[in-house]
Design an enzyme around this catalytic site. Structure first.
Site, PDB file in Angstrom:
ATOM      1  CD  GLN A  40      57.072  -6.845 116.678  1.00  0.00           C
ATOM      2  OE1 GLN A  40      56.667  -7.210 115.579  1.00  0.00           O
ATOM      3  NE2 GLN A  40      57.423  -7.688 117.642  1.00  0.00           N
ATOM      4  CB  CYS A  84      60.372 -10.930 111.509  1.00  0.00           C
ATOM      5  SG  CYS A  84      59.497 -11.397 110.000  1.00  0.00           S
ATOM      6  CE  LYS A 124      57.473 -12.457 119.762  1.00  0.00           C
ATOM      7  NZ  LYS A 124      57.855 -13.444 118.754  1.00  0.00           N
ATOM      8  CG  ASP A 150      55.327 -24.769 120.004  1.00  0.00           C
ATOM      9  OD1 ASP A 150      54.921 -24.321 118.909  1.00  0.00           O
ATOM     10  OD2 ASP A 150      56.241 -25.604 120.102  1.00  0.00           O
ATOM     11  NE  ARG A 164      51.882 -20.606 115.175  1.00  0.00           N
ATOM     12  CZ  ARG A 164      52.558 -21.719 114.928  1.00  0.00           C
ATOM     13  NH1 ARG A 164      52.285 -22.451 113.869  1.00  0.00           N
ATOM     14  NH2 ARG A 164      53.509 -22.114 115.764  1.00  0.00           N
TER      15      ARG A 164
END
Length: 362
Positions: A106, A139, A178, A241, A264
């Site tokens: 990336q 970002c 992204k 999520d 995460r």
């Protein structure tokens, strides 16, 4: 005087995987991204990807995720300016670790010419091990967007499209983007923006279901992902999520996305990818035992040392893997004092002995 974190490992990462991965409930060798004519076909075989995460997705982390069943793993975001100015530390982020068959790189920045140069250099150095180049347009961190990079590009679709074209001019691998729903609250720009990137030649669009202004607060809006799916013909990768294997499967069904990025939700849980694959196939996934969790944290710590990473990362890793286990708080505190690999391994030996004494281990 503050002690320097050091390593003591001399084993190659591939050797560590072969020796230790089975005891952690992980694969001892890694499958490359499935072959196919396009990304949609390749994601059909395995749609679960390990997301790029700054300061997290080093070679050791990627090896764990791939051994856990991820179809593909991404580097941390890599500065095209850093490549332009020849920084060795920047290239340390790019190179695949021993045992990685392929990876996605990336890139982030704001200058099309630097993206063109970086894409050419990355392809030249990685060769067949480069699966794709992803452009970070998501970002939300201030020091990134203040330079016109990351999610700031959402407000400059022409420049963003020029960046996609610049990368495509210098590489033969797929180029993806992204993005987020939008930079701020208000009209949702993601569907139109995604169409612009598709027209510029992007092979896939990954979308995080939050605005950049939300950072990682609130709840990701998966319906926004579905609207991007409806807006483009290229495969869409869902993000946001995905904290469990069930969520990874659910987002595919609810949005029509072709693949999903787990970020995460993979902290201390490399098994999440294989569990999601099992659920998608209608199988009951296996839950890792306490012993497998301890073996996995040992493997990742050894991989950190073997790949030359700074062992300070091991302190967070211990907390992720041991969360919810008996005496986890005490072991986290002990980890904060660990300096060498041997320190971490001694701590794990103590944890095993105590848990075995308490009949927590078989």
């Amino acid at each position: 005087m503050q002690k320097t974190l050091t390593t003591t490992s001399c084993e190659r990462p591939s050797e560590l995987l072969a020796r230790l991965a089975p005891g952690a409930g992980l694969a001892p060798s890694i499958e490359p991204l499935p072959k196919g004519d396009g990304l949609r076909e390749r994601f059909t075989a395995n749609p679960f990807l390990m997301a790029p995460m700054a300061g997290v997705t080093d070679g050791a982390y990627r090896l764990m995720a791939r051994s856990g069943g991820a179809a593909l793993a991404y580097t941390e975001m890599v500065s095209v300016a850093g490549i332009h100015y020849g920084g060795d530390k920047t290239w340390d982020l790019v190179y695949p670790a021993d045992g990685e068959p392929d990876l996605a790189v990336q890139l982030f920045g704001s200058k099309p010419d630097q993206f063109r140069e970086a894409a050419a250099a990355v392809q030249e150095r990685l060769g067949d091990r480069l699966a794709l180049i992803d452009i970070n347009m998501a970002c939300p961190v201030r020091k990134v967007v203040s330079k016109g990079e990351g999610s700031a590009l959402l407000e400059e679709p022409q420049k963003a499209a020029d960046i996609v074209r610049a990368c495509l001019a210098e590489t033969t691998v797929p180029v993806t983007c992204k993005i987020r729903r939008s930079r701020y609250e208000g009209p949702e720009i993601a569907p139109d923006f995604a169409r612009r990137m598709e027209q510029a030649g992007a092979s896939a669009i990954a979308i995080h279901g939050r605005t950049a202004a939300q950072l990682y607060h609130g709840k990701a809006d998966w319906s926004a992902i579905g609207r991007v799916v409806d807006a483009v013909q290229v495969p869409v990768i869902a993000s946001g999520d995905i904290m469990s294997a069930q969520a990874a499967v659910d987002v595919l069904g609810q949005t029509g996305a072709a693949a999903v990025m787990v970020a995460r939700g993979s902290y201390g849980n490399p098994w999440i990818f294989g569990e999601a694959r099992d659920l998608l196939a209608g199988k009951e996934p296996n839950t890792p035992s306490i012993e497998e969790r301890l073996n996995a944290v040992e493997l990742q710590l050894r991989l950190l040392a073997a790949t030359g990473a700074h062992l300070v990362r091991g302190r967070s890793i211990v907390g992720w893997y041991l969360k919810g286990l008996p005496h986890a708080s005490a072991w986290r505190n002990t980890a904060m004092t660990c300096v060498t690999l041997d320190d971490f391994l001694a701590m794990l030996d103590e944890a095993r002995a105590r848990l075995e004494q308490e009949d927590q281990l078989g």
